[in-house]
Design an enzyme around this catalytic site. Structure first.
Site, PDB file in Angstrom:
ATOM      1  N   LYS A 100      37.953  34.985  53.049  1.00 48.79           N
ATOM      2  CA  LYS A 100      38.320  34.778  51.637  1.00 48.79           C
ATOM      3  C   LYS A 100      39.493  35.701  51.327  1.00 48.79           C
ATOM      4  O   LYS A 100      39.703  36.722  51.995  1.00 48.79           O
ATOM      5  CB  LYS A 100      37.148  35.019  50.685  1.00 48.79           C
ATOM      6  CG  LYS A 100      36.591  36.415  50.560  1.00 48.79           C
ATOM      7  CD  LYS A 100      37.295  37.405  49.725  1.00 48.79           C
ATOM      8  CE  LYS A 100      37.393  37.291  48.262  1.00 48.79           C
ATOM      9  NZ  LYS A 100      37.772  38.633  47.656  1.00 48.79           N
ATOM     10  N   HIS A 101      40.259  35.312  50.331  1.00 45.45           N
ATOM     11  CA  HIS A 101      41.384  36.150  49.917  1.00 45.45           C
ATOM     12  C   HIS A 101      41.529  36.042  48.411  1.00 45.45           C
ATOM     13  O   HIS A 101      41.427  34.957  47.848  1.00 45.45           O
ATOM     14  CB  HIS A 101      42.673  35.692  50.606  1.00 45.45           C
ATOM     15  CG  HIS A 101      43.858  36.536  50.251  1.00 45.45           C
ATOM     16  ND1 HIS A 101      44.126  37.734  50.899  1.00 45.45           N
ATOM     17  CD2 HIS A 101      44.807  36.387  49.305  1.00 45.45           C
ATOM     18  CE1 HIS A 101      45.207  38.266  50.357  1.00 45.45           C
ATOM     19  NE2 HIS A 101      45.643  37.475  49.376  1.00 45.45           N
ATOM     20  N   SER A 102      41.767  37.191  47.786  1.00 44.72           N
ATOM     21  CA  SER A 102      41.971  37.176  46.345  1.00 44.72           C
ATOM     22  C   SER A 102      43.433  37.484  46.054  1.00 44.72           C
ATOM     23  O   SER A 102      44.074  38.252  46.787  1.00 44.72           O
ATOM     24  CB  SER A 102      41.063  38.242  45.717  1.00 44.72           C
ATOM     25  OG  SER A 102      41.632  38.727  44.529  1.00 44.72           O
ATOM     26  N   THR A 145      41.167  46.490  49.131  1.00 47.52           N
ATOM     27  CA  THR A 145      39.928  46.647  49.918  1.00 47.52           C
ATOM     28  C   THR A 145      40.034  47.806  50.921  1.00 47.52           C
ATOM     29  O   THR A 145      39.082  48.565  51.112  1.00 47.52           O
ATOM     30  CB  THR A 145      39.623  45.312  50.648  1.00 47.52           C
ATOM     31  OG1 THR A 145      39.489  44.309  49.644  1.00 47.52           O
ATOM     32  CG2 THR A 145      38.356  45.380  51.459  1.00 47.52           C
ATOM     33  N   ARG A 193      61.652  41.376  48.951  1.00 49.82           N
ATOM     34  CA  ARG A 193      61.359  40.718  47.664  1.00 49.82           C
ATOM     35  C   ARG A 193      61.149  41.753  46.577  1.00 49.82           C
ATOM     36  O   ARG A 193      61.532  41.553  45.428  1.00 49.82           O
ATOM     37  CB  ARG A 193      60.104  39.847  47.797  1.00 49.82           C
ATOM     38  CG  ARG A 193      60.355  38.530  48.505  1.00 49.82           C
ATOM     39  CD  ARG A 193      59.060  37.895  48.951  1.00 49.82           C
ATOM     40  NE  ARG A 193      58.168  37.633  47.835  1.00 49.82           N
ATOM     41  CZ  ARG A 193      56.829  37.541  47.944  1.00 49.82           C
ATOM     42  NH1 ARG A 193      56.249  37.682  49.098  1.00 49.82           N
ATOM     43  NH2 ARG A 193      56.107  37.291  46.884  1.00 49.82           N
ATOM     44  N   LYS A 212      49.624  35.292  56.704  1.00 51.09           N
ATOM     45  CA  LYS A 212      48.722  36.350  57.192  1.00 51.09           C
ATOM     46  C   LYS A 212      47.318  35.800  57.412  1.00 51.09           C
ATOM     47  O   LYS A 212      46.646  36.150  58.382  1.00 51.09           O
ATOM     48  CB  LYS A 212      48.688  37.507  56.186  1.00 51.09           C
ATOM     49  CG  LYS A 212      49.951  38.370  56.265  1.00 51.09           C
ATOM     50  CD  LYS A 212      49.973  39.452  55.227  1.00 51.09           C
ATOM     51  CE  LYS A 212      50.190  38.892  53.850  1.00 51.09           C
ATOM     52  NZ  LYS A 212      50.636  39.806  52.835  1.00 51.09           N
ATOM     53  N   LYS A 213      46.859  34.951  56.513  1.00 51.43           N
ATOM     54  CA  LYS A 213      45.497  34.406  56.647  1.00 51.43           C
ATOM     55  C   LYS A 213      45.412  33.493  57.870  1.00 51.43           C
ATOM     56  O   LYS A 213      44.458  33.548  58.629  1.00 51.43           O
ATOM     57  CB  LYS A 213      45.092  33.652  55.375  1.00 51.43           C
ATOM     58  CG  LYS A 213      44.871  34.553  54.187  1.00 51.43           C
ATOM     59  CD  LYS A 213      43.606  35.372  54.313  1.00 51.43           C
ATOM     60  CE  LYS A 213      43.857  36.844  54.357  1.00 51.43           C
ATOM     61  NZ  LYS A 213      42.645  37.657  54.514  1.00 51.43           N
TER      62      LYS A 213
HETATM   63  N1  URA Z   1      49.802  39.299  48.238  1.00 53.54           N
HETATM   64  C1  URA Z   1      50.522  39.055  49.355  1.00 53.54           C
HETATM   65  O1  URA Z   1      50.067  39.267  50.463  1.00 53.54           O
HETATM   66  N2  URA Z   1      51.770  38.561  49.205  1.00 53.54           N
HETATM   67  C2  URA Z   1      52.324  38.295  48.015  1.00 53.54           C
HETATM   68  O2  URA Z   1      53.434  37.841  47.962  1.00 53.54           O
HETATM   69  C3  URA Z   1      51.560  38.561  46.847  1.00 53.54           C
HETATM   70  C4  URA Z   1      50.285  39.054  46.992  1.00 53.54           C
END
Ligand code: URA
Length: 469
Positions: A100-102, A145, A193, A212-213
């Site tokens: 999961k990712h928030s 986390t 960015r 990344k996920k």
């Molecule tokens: N989390 C990330 O990993 N990348 C984003 O651009 C914004 C939140």
């Protein structure tokens, strides 16, 4: 003969709103990584034609920010970033891998409950489930986390991918940080960015998170996309758009992906900070159901429920949420948590009395200035107050305080008498209390009538709810 690609042509094409080809996007990502490597090692070999400057990278990002990407371009960008360095290989686990990712919240410690809950289900059910969770640190007004886990003495979040595999085989969950070689393109682009005003692009956020996920080699992914005053995205519509982009990108890559749009108008649960959030989760896993933790438990079960459903362990996400709650209540999640922490070399003896480990040097209580209903707060402002108490960083790499944070004594909609407690602030330095106290005092609103409250889970985005092309 392959055609030479020039960075300036990509910038001009995107600036004009045209669609880039797959090789053009791959070229951009490869050039970004080569540029980064060149800075680290100026004498390194650089493939002919891969030259791009920082100014061109920034300019390209701005063109994407302004013109957006098609779903195909987004999938290509995510894919090129995903494979820009090493990736996790889940084959040896022989398990359904799910994470999961928030998108970031205040007091959101649900990962600490979800990983052991789903891992416990993974141990007992066949085929098993594993949670290879690569997490981040606090970002802006939101907590991270990794910072929470590292308050546990000895807990090692910097595992190699080989050790991560061993921990997953042993405990069915690993809670780790990004390695320097995992998705290096995101590391470089994210930093770029940050100082080119291109952070808040839903396309760039999607590529950053999903690269990344997907590098975790997961078969299922549940996204918690925050909406409300504590969310990064400024409007409900933009949060929903981001959720749809991430679900499309995940599904196109062959990962079952669902996004829950969830309310972030006040801190989630009882505590916000670092150790205090771990403490709250230990209490829940030991069976303590503090009323302030009810929203946290509801959200964690909803997200775990979807993970169990995607893994085929429950007939519906609702049945999955019920199973998750049973796992939490039975003590199975706590047993799993102890195994996971021990595998990460964390000292589990401190869980015997987590309250005793909380040692702030200074506290102050914010009380209701008058009777009425707790009607609103700017949750982002609350998050910044938590960070400024010492729970977050003022510059990259700074250590964070384990004991700084806040305790919420009332949720939105609570009827308060004058003088009732709203927040207790904790810090390791009394001088750090004044500004956050003022920030909280300023943002908390008390009204004569009860507020209109939003449900915790607002909407669910799956491949079946995506807008038809
Ligand atoms: N989390 C990330 O990993 N990348 C984003 O651009 C914004 C939140």
């Amino acid at each position: 003969m392959s055609q030479i690609i020039h960075p300036i042509d990509l910038i001009l094409k995107k600036r004009a709103g045209e669609e880039l080809s797959t090789p053009e996007i791959q070229f951009f990502v490869q050039s970004v990584v080569a540029n980064g490597e060149q800075k680290l090692n100026p004498s390194a070999y650089r493939p002919a034609g891969s030259t791009i400057t920082d100014a061109q990278i920034g300019s390209f990002l701005m063109a994407v920010f302004q013109k957006g990407l098609s779903l195909r371009e987004l999938a290509d960008l995510t894919n090129a970033m995903r494979y820009s360095g090493e990736t996790f290989d889940a084959t040896p686990l022989h398990s359904f891998t799910v994470d999961k990712h928030s998108t970031g919240g205040v007091g959101d410690k649900s990962s600490l409950l979800i990983a052991p809950t789903v891992a416990a289900a993974g141990l007992e059910l066949s085929p098993s489930i594993s949670v290879p969770m690569i997490s981040g640190r606090s970002l802006g007004h939101t907590g991270g986390t990794l910072d929470k886990l590292e308050t546990i003495p000895g807990f090692d979040t910097q595992l190699s991918l080989a050790r991560m595999t061993e921990v997953l085989l042993e405990t069915h969950a690993a809670l780790v940080g990004q390695t320097p070689r995992l998705v290096p393109a995101d590391r470089i682009l994210y930093a770029m960015r940050d100082h080119t005003g291109t952070v808040e692009s839903p396309f760039l956020i999607c590529a950053s998170i999903m690269s990344k996920k997907l590098a975790e080699d997961i078969r299922g992914l549940v996204l918690d996309v925050k909406v409300g005053s504590g969310a990064f995205m400024p409007t409900y519509e933009l949060s929903k758009f981001l959720a749809e982009l991430m679900v499309s990108t995940g599904e196109l890559a062959g990962t079952r992906t669902t996004a829950l749009l969830t309310t972030m108008d006040e801190p989630l649960g009882r505590f916000s900070g670092n150790w205090v959030e771990v403490w709250e989760c230990i209490d829940i896993m030991k069976g303590v159901r503090h009323p302030m933790s009810a929203d946290l438990i509801e959200l964690s079960n909803a997200l775990s429920g979807w993970m169990l459903f995607l893994a085929g362990k429950s007939a519906t996400p609702e049945a999955g949420a019920k199973l998750a709650d049973e796992i939490l209540r039975s003590g199975a999640a706590y047993k799993s948590w102890l195994q996971i922490v021990a595998a990460h070399k964390g000292d589990i003896s401190i869980f015997t009395d987590p309250a005793a480990f909380h040692k702030p040097k200074a506290t102050r209580v914010l009380k209701a200035s008058r009777a009425g209903y707790l009607s609103s707060m700017n949750c982002k402002q609350v998050g910044w107050a938590v960070q400024r108490l010492g729970a977050g960083r003022t510059k990259p790499g700074e250590p964070v305080s384990a004991h700084a944070g806040i305790e919420s004594h009332a949720k939105l909609g609570t009827k308060l008498a004058a003088g009732d407690q709203i927040f207790t602030l904790f810090s390791e330095d009394a001088a750090l209390l004044d500004e956050p106290y003022r920030m909280l005092e300023e943002t908390v609103q008390i009204a004569d009538a009860p507020p209109q409250l939003q449900p915790l889970v607002r909407e669910i985005v799956t491949k079946d709810t995506l807008p038809k092309k």
